[in-house]
Design a protein around this motif. Structure first.
Motif, PDB file in Angstrom:
ATOM      1  N   GLY A  92     -85.455  13.279  11.702  1.00 40.66           N
ATOM      2  CA  GLY A  92     -86.014  13.921  12.883  1.00 40.66           C
ATOM      3  C   GLY A  92     -86.541  12.903  13.890  1.00 40.66           C
ATOM      4  N   ASP A  93     -86.619  13.311  15.155  1.00 47.72           N
ATOM      5  CA  ASP A  93     -87.104  12.405  16.208  1.00 47.72           C
ATOM      6  C   ASP A  93     -88.546  11.983  15.981  1.00 47.72           C
TER       7      ASP A  93
ATOM      8  N   SER B   3     -82.123  10.063  14.206  1.00 46.52           N
ATOM      9  CA  SER B   3     -80.858  10.200  13.483  1.00 46.52           C
ATOM     10  C   SER B   3     -80.142   8.867  13.269  1.00 46.52           C
TER      11      SER B   3
ATOM     12  N   GLN C  16     -79.186  14.856  13.894  1.00 46.64           N
ATOM     13  CA  GLN C  16     -80.095  14.986  12.763  1.00 46.64           C
ATOM     14  C   GLN C  16     -79.491  15.880  11.691  1.00 46.64           C
TER      15      GLN C  16
END
Length: 253
Positions: free
Chosen positions: A36-37, A42, A185
């Motif tokens: 996840g950011d 990713s 992701q």
């Protein structure tokens, strides 16, 4: 502590739990949980996750000189997986890659049956596992050399079949699980899931099949020579077993 071999390198001893942790569990957790950011993102998760099996494979090759065909293919496989994700290629290429690696190994097994060094002979019927000279002398004395060679060829075909099974299962599992665009992701999470699923669904059945092949080979040796398994074990394995039995005997407690 590892002991040096004749080549000057430390002897390589199997470490299945470490192999499983570094090559399967850690990369899968990174890909599924940290893509996840808000975590690694990713791209970073893909690079770091794949760095574990890639780094471990390179370490094994350099440290122990395990420069074998299958190990090199494993490193190529990890590199191709990273390339598909980083270049954001169509996820369908992942399924093709997953099927291609075991297919190439299976083809190599078949081709090796036409050479002086069939892979089954190299991996299962060798001096590190069995007392090859003793077995061959008994086969010659009983006139069973030709029949044994035929059985060994069959074992080679069975061995190639295990990789065909892996190739088909790899393709089906990759197509089933990895459906998101690469570089996302979701792709990383699905790649981690595929890695975890492939071990019990592919590796374990393949391992069982290989054990059955060894059993087939052993039953052939027993029938054609009359020896028990203990009698045809490699001398160093017999010595290790005797030392283990001696150390575990009640008189030494």
């Amino acid at each position: 502590m590892t002991t040096p071999s004749a080549s000057g390198r430390p002897d390589h001893k199997p470490r299945p739990f470490i192999d499983l942790l570094v090559s399967i569990v850690i990369p899968s957790l990174i890909l599924m949980k940290l893509s996840g950011d808000e975590y690694l993102g990713s791209v970073n998760a893909l690079v770091i996750g794949l760095a574990f099996p890639l780094g471990w494979g390179l370490f094994e090759l350099i440290r122990y000189g395990k420069k074998n065909f299958i190990a090199v293919l494993g490193l190529i496989s990890v590199g191709l997986t990273g390339g598909i994700g980083l270049l954001e290629l169509d996820a369908g290429w992942l399924a093709i890659k997953e099927a291609a690696i075991p297919a190439v190994i299976g083809l190599a097994v078949l081709v090796s049956s036409w050479t002086k060094y069939p892979l089954v002979r190299t991996l299962m019927y060798n001096r590190n596992v069995l007392d090859v000279d003793k077995i061959h002398q008994a086969l010659e004395a009983n006139g069973n050399v030709a029949e044994f060679e035929g059985r060994l060829l069959k074992a080679t075909y069975f061995f190639a079949g295990t990789f065909l099974f892996s190739s088909i299962m790899n393709y089906l599992i990759a197509k089933w699980i990895v459906v998101s665009p690469s570089g996302t992701q979701a792709f990383n999470e699905e790649l981690g899931q595929m890695t975890l699923v492939s071990y019990p669904m592919i590796a374990i059945p393949s391992m069982i099949m290989m054990m059955l092949i060894f059993y087939y080979l052993w039953r052939t040796i027993r029938r054609l020579t009359g020896f028990t398994l203990e009698e045809v074990m490699a001398p160093q394995l017999r010595d290790e077993q005797k030392a283990k039995d001696y150390s575990e005997s009640p008189s030494n407690d």
